[in-house]
Design a protein around this motif. Structure first.
Motif, PDB file in Angstrom:
ATOM      1  N   ASP A 161      42.232  45.493  48.914  1.00 52.91           N
ATOM      2  CA  ASP A 161      43.152  44.761  48.049  1.00 52.91           C
ATOM      3  C   ASP A 161      42.575  44.576  46.644  1.00 52.91           C
ATOM      4  O   ASP A 161      43.301  44.670  45.645  1.00 52.91           O
ATOM      5  CB  ASP A 161      43.500  43.400  48.664  1.00 52.91           C
ATOM      6  CG  ASP A 161      44.387  43.532  49.899  1.00 52.91           C
ATOM      7  OD1 ASP A 161      45.207  44.475  49.928  1.00 52.91           O
ATOM      8  OD2 ASP A 161      44.275  42.709  50.826  1.00 52.91           O
ATOM      9  N   GLU A 162      41.282  44.326  46.567  1.00 50.24           N
ATOM     10  CA  GLU A 162      40.655  44.204  45.246  1.00 50.24           C
ATOM     11  C   GLU A 162      40.681  45.550  44.513  1.00 50.24           C
ATOM     12  O   GLU A 162      40.859  45.591  43.278  1.00 50.24           O
ATOM     13  CB  GLU A 162      39.211  43.711  45.391  1.00 50.24           C
ATOM     14  CG  GLU A 162      39.084  42.256  45.816  1.00 50.24           C
ATOM     15  CD  GLU A 162      37.639  41.805  45.863  1.00 50.24           C
ATOM     16  OE1 GLU A 162      36.823  42.311  45.059  1.00 50.24           O
ATOM     17  OE2 GLU A 162      37.316  40.958  46.720  1.00 50.24           O
ATOM     18  N   ALA A 163      40.526  46.615  45.263  1.00 47.45           N
ATOM     19  CA  ALA A 163      40.584  47.939  44.656  1.00 47.45           C
ATOM     20  C   ALA A 163      41.975  48.215  44.086  1.00 47.45           C
ATOM     21  O   ALA A 163      42.124  48.734  42.974  1.00 47.45           O
ATOM     22  CB  ALA A 163      40.213  49.011  45.683  1.00 47.45           C
ATOM     23  N   LEU A 164      43.006  47.856  44.840  1.00 44.77           N
ATOM     24  CA  LEU A 164      44.368  48.051  44.354  1.00 44.77           C
ATOM     25  C   LEU A 164      44.634  47.200  43.113  1.00 44.77           C
ATOM     26  O   LEU A 164      45.326  47.639  42.178  1.00 44.77           O
ATOM     27  CB  LEU A 164      45.375  47.713  45.452  1.00 44.77           C
ATOM     28  CG  LEU A 164      45.355  48.653  46.674  1.00 44.77           C
ATOM     29  CD1 LEU A 164      46.250  48.104  47.774  1.00 44.77           C
ATOM     30  CD2 LEU A 164      45.793  50.058  46.277  1.00 44.77           C
ATOM     31  N   ALA A 165      44.073  45.996  43.085  1.00 43.20           N
ATOM     32  CA  ALA A 165      44.228  45.143  41.905  1.00 43.20           C
ATOM     33  C   ALA A 165      43.519  45.749  40.699  1.00 43.20           C
ATOM     34  O   ALA A 165      44.029  45.695  39.572  1.00 43.20           O
ATOM     35  CB  ALA A 165      43.682  43.747  42.198  1.00 43.20           C
ATOM     36  N   ALA A 166      42.345  46.342  40.922  1.00 50.53           N
ATOM     37  CA  ALA A 166      41.620  46.993  39.819  1.00 50.53           C
ATOM     38  C   ALA A 166      42.383  48.210  39.302  1.00 50.53           C
ATOM     39  O   ALA A 166      42.325  48.536  38.108  1.00 50.53           O
ATOM     40  CB  ALA A 166      40.227  47.411  40.294  1.00 50.53           C
ATOM     41  N   LEU A 167      43.108  48.873  40.189  1.00 50.48           N
ATOM     42  CA  LEU A 167      43.871  50.058  39.807  1.00 50.48           C
ATOM     43  C   LEU A 167      45.170  49.710  39.088  1.00 50.48           C
ATOM     44  O   LEU A 167      45.712  50.522  38.333  1.00 50.48           O
ATOM     45  CB  LEU A 167      44.172  50.893  41.062  1.00 50.48           C
ATOM     46  CG  LEU A 167      44.813  52.267  40.870  1.00 50.48           C
ATOM     47  CD1 LEU A 167      43.869  53.203  40.129  1.00 50.48           C
ATOM     48  CD2 LEU A 167      45.204  52.864  42.227  1.00 50.48           C
ATOM     49  N   GLN A 168      45.668  48.496  39.310  1.00 51.79           N
ATOM     50  CA  GLN A 168      46.997  48.093  38.844  1.00 51.79           C
ATOM     51  C   GLN A 168      47.265  48.385  37.360  1.00 51.79           C
ATOM     52  O   GLN A 168      48.363  48.837  37.010  1.00 51.79           O
ATOM     53  CB  GLN A 168      47.213  46.601  39.125  1.00 51.79           C
ATOM     54  CG  GLN A 168      48.588  46.071  38.725  1.00 51.79           C
ATOM     55  CD  GLN A 168      49.722  46.705  39.509  1.00 51.79           C
ATOM     56  OE1 GLN A 168      49.578  47.003  40.690  1.00 51.79           O
ATOM     57  NE2 GLN A 168      50.849  46.943  38.848  1.00 51.79           N
ATOM     58  N   PRO A 169      46.324  48.166  36.431  1.00 51.10           N
ATOM     59  CA  PRO A 169      46.635  48.437  35.011  1.00 51.10           C
ATOM     60  C   PRO A 169      47.088  49.864  34.739  1.00 51.10           C
ATOM     61  O   PRO A 169      47.821  50.102  33.781  1.00 51.10           O
ATOM     62  CB  PRO A 169      45.307  48.128  34.306  1.00 51.10           C
ATOM     63  CG  PRO A 169      44.633  47.139  35.188  1.00 51.10           C
ATOM     64  CD  PRO A 169      44.998  47.538  36.588  1.00 51.10           C
TER      65      PRO A 169
END
Length: 571
Positions: A161-169
């Protein structure tokens, strides 16, 4: 007189990858204030390096720049340039050393940070990798690079989930939605969250997806029990790319791959995939220098990433570094997915190095291996034609057309190529038939209209129709000097000298150095009574004459002019 030339087919992005700029001292040349003890040598090395880089010789540029750096080891601009050159030529350990030294100075050179983050990930030093990634900028190319790098570093820690948040931009960057969805899907796939991954994968295959995406998604479908969907995906891709070099071997490789094998098995491979994706996108925009750098870092993470080797080969080939390109392609000769394509491109590079016999041998082998395919045999015909072996090109093209069966619109270049060879070997009826067949497939193709129309005029046949065809070709391609010349020469042949002069003057504007066009304008000037201008054009034609130019005929016109029209008519 033949008026058809082979045209080589075949928006750079201005991106400052190093974060460094030339200092005022460097603009004058490094070490210029050192006096006699090596100042000239350092300056010479610097200038030689700049010249070599301008000539696209990165190996020589790296050597000379390194010599200049040795004389001035603290110059940040020299250090940055040397780093980029070492990375570009694939000397990773030297590039890592320079990257570390760059970070000890001022600025945040993002390519150096990217290499060091990737190297730390490869060595399992995640804290160190995170430290480098934290310093990556969020603007410029950092809008794409930073989210991808940080996301895969977080994935390496198992925090999906943290990885997906980092990718979000990345999802907010226009034009990069597909890249965002692909890497989100890969991260979810690694975490075993198959339903979420499937939803993301669906978003990158709902249009004409590239081969690598089809490979990844088809693999996922096969691994998760959706073989019918995978087969449909492959068939759709094949239908959209009927002539693609990669299609058939790709489908065979996908079908034969172990069902449990993942194309992207871990975070290290995921970051390599991301860097390759960025490099591939930049390459398609003709920004080859940063594309090459990303490709090198991707291979440092994953040396078995076949498409990255192909990318390196394609970039170096496009810059006429064919020995380097051959080395990259040869690594892929036995690759189940890319072997065919690599061998085809080997043949191209060999031909560009004038090693035609080696290229021909490869293409003959490929054509025999896959008698149902047309790409290798067509390329064989092209190499014969480019080397003026027209009689040998004809059977190669004929074999390709026989394999095709009923030609479609996309096959018109094959008929056009064979027609050129027929014309060169004095087989006009066959050339004419091919051109007429090609025009039925592609009625408004300027090259075909020009070739057939001009040839008819030159032969005194079908004159009204021929003139209309050449005029239509010019209408479709008004800035093509060769086609404009054809119309001018057609008008000359028809006796409309004033109109011919106007068109031929335009053709010379478009192609000022072409000897045939200058020669034609000289003839038109002479017939229009402009004798001094005629001789001037003939002199220009003679000065720029090439091996196909009849220099004796031009010299005779300079000496005696053109015969009067009555005498010419009797000849």
């Amino acid at each position: 007189m033949t008026r058809f030339r082979r045209r080589l087919l075949p928006v750079s992005l201005a991106i400052l990858m190093s974060g460094t700029t030339l200092t005022p001292a460097l603009a004058a040349g490094p070490g210029v204030d050192r006096g006699a003890d090596g100042g000239g040598s350092a300056t010479g090395s610097y200038l030689a390096g700049r010249y070599a880089q301008h000539q696209d010789d990165w190996t020589a540029a790296a050597r000379f720049t390194a010599q200049a750096l040795a004389a001035d080891p603290d110059d940040p601009a020299l250090l940055g340039r040397t780093f980029l050159l070492r990375l570009g030529e694939g000397r990773i350990e030297a590039a890592i050393d320079h990257a570390n030294r760059l970070l000890n100075g001022q600025g945040e050179p993002q390519m150096a940070l990217t290499l060091l983050a990737a190297d730390a990930l490869a060595k399992g030093k995640l804290d160190e990798a995170d430290g480098y990634a934290a310093r990556l900028p969020s603007d410029g190319i950092g809008r794409f690079l930073t989210p991808l790098t940080r996301a895969w570093l977080v994935t390496a820690r198992g925090k999906t989930d943290e990885a997906l948040a980092a990718l979000q931009p990345l999802s907010d960057v226009k034009g990069f939605e597909a890249l965002y969805n692909l890497h989100a899907a890969l991260i979810l796939d690694l975490a075993g969250r198959n339903d979420e991954a499937a939803a993301r994968y669906a978003k990158v295959t709902d249009t004409d997806a590239p081969l690598r995406v089809v490979q990844i998604v088809g693999n996922f479908m096969t691994r998760t029990g959706r073989k019918d969907e995978a087969r449909k995906l492959y068939q759709t891709f094949q239908g959209n790319n009927p002539d693609g070099l990669l299609v058939e071997p790709a489908l065979a490789a996908m079908a034969n791959a172990p069902s449990e094998a993942r194309p992207v098995p871990d975070a290290r491979s995921g970051l390599a995939e991301a860097l390759f994706d960025l490099g591939s996108a930049l390459h398609h925009e003709n920004a080859d220098e940063p594309a090459l750098l990303f490709g090198r870092i991707a291979l440092h993470l994953r040396d078995d990433l076949a498409l990255a080797h192909l990318l390196i080969g394609d970039i170096t080939a496009s810059r006429d570094h064919h020995e380097e390109a051959l080395a990259a392609y040869k690594r892929l000769e036995t690759d189940p997915l890319l072997g065919w394509t690599a061998r085809m491109r080997e043949a191209d590079s060999l031909a560009r190095m004038d090693r035609n016999d080696e290229a021909i041998a490869i293409l003959k082998d490929l054509s025999a291996e896959r008698p149902e395919r047309t790409d290798a045999i067509t390329r064989l015909g092209d190499i014969y034609r480019y080397s003026k072996r027209y009689a040998e090109a004809i059977p190669a093209y004929t074999t390709a057309l026989e394999r095709i069966g009923t030609p479609q619109e996309r096959h018109w270049p094959l008929l056009y190529a064979r027609a050129m060879c027929f014309e060169k070997t004095k087989q006009w009826q066959q050339a004419e038939a091919d051109l007429q067949t090609a025009l039925k497939l592609r009625p408004d193709e300027p090259s075909l209209l020009n070739f057939l129309g001009y040839s008819w005029i030159d032969r005194g046949e079908n004159l009204p129709k021929a003139r209309a065809m050449v005029e239509r070709a010019v209408e479709l391609r008004p800035r093509d000097g060769y086609i404009v010349d054809s119309l001018g020469w057609a008008l000359y042949t028809l006796g409309d000298y004033e109109a011919a002069v106007a068109k031929l003057e335009r053709a010379v504007e478009l192609k000022p150095g072409d000897p045939t066009i200058n020669d034609h304008l000289g003839d038109a000037y002479w017939r229009a009574g402009r004798r001094n201008e005629a001789r001037f054009q003939w002199m220009r034609a003679l000065r720029s004459a090439d091996e196909e130019t009849d220099k004796g005929a031009i010299q005779a016109k300079l000496d005696k002019g053109l015969p009067d029209q009555k005498a010419a008519a009797k000849q």
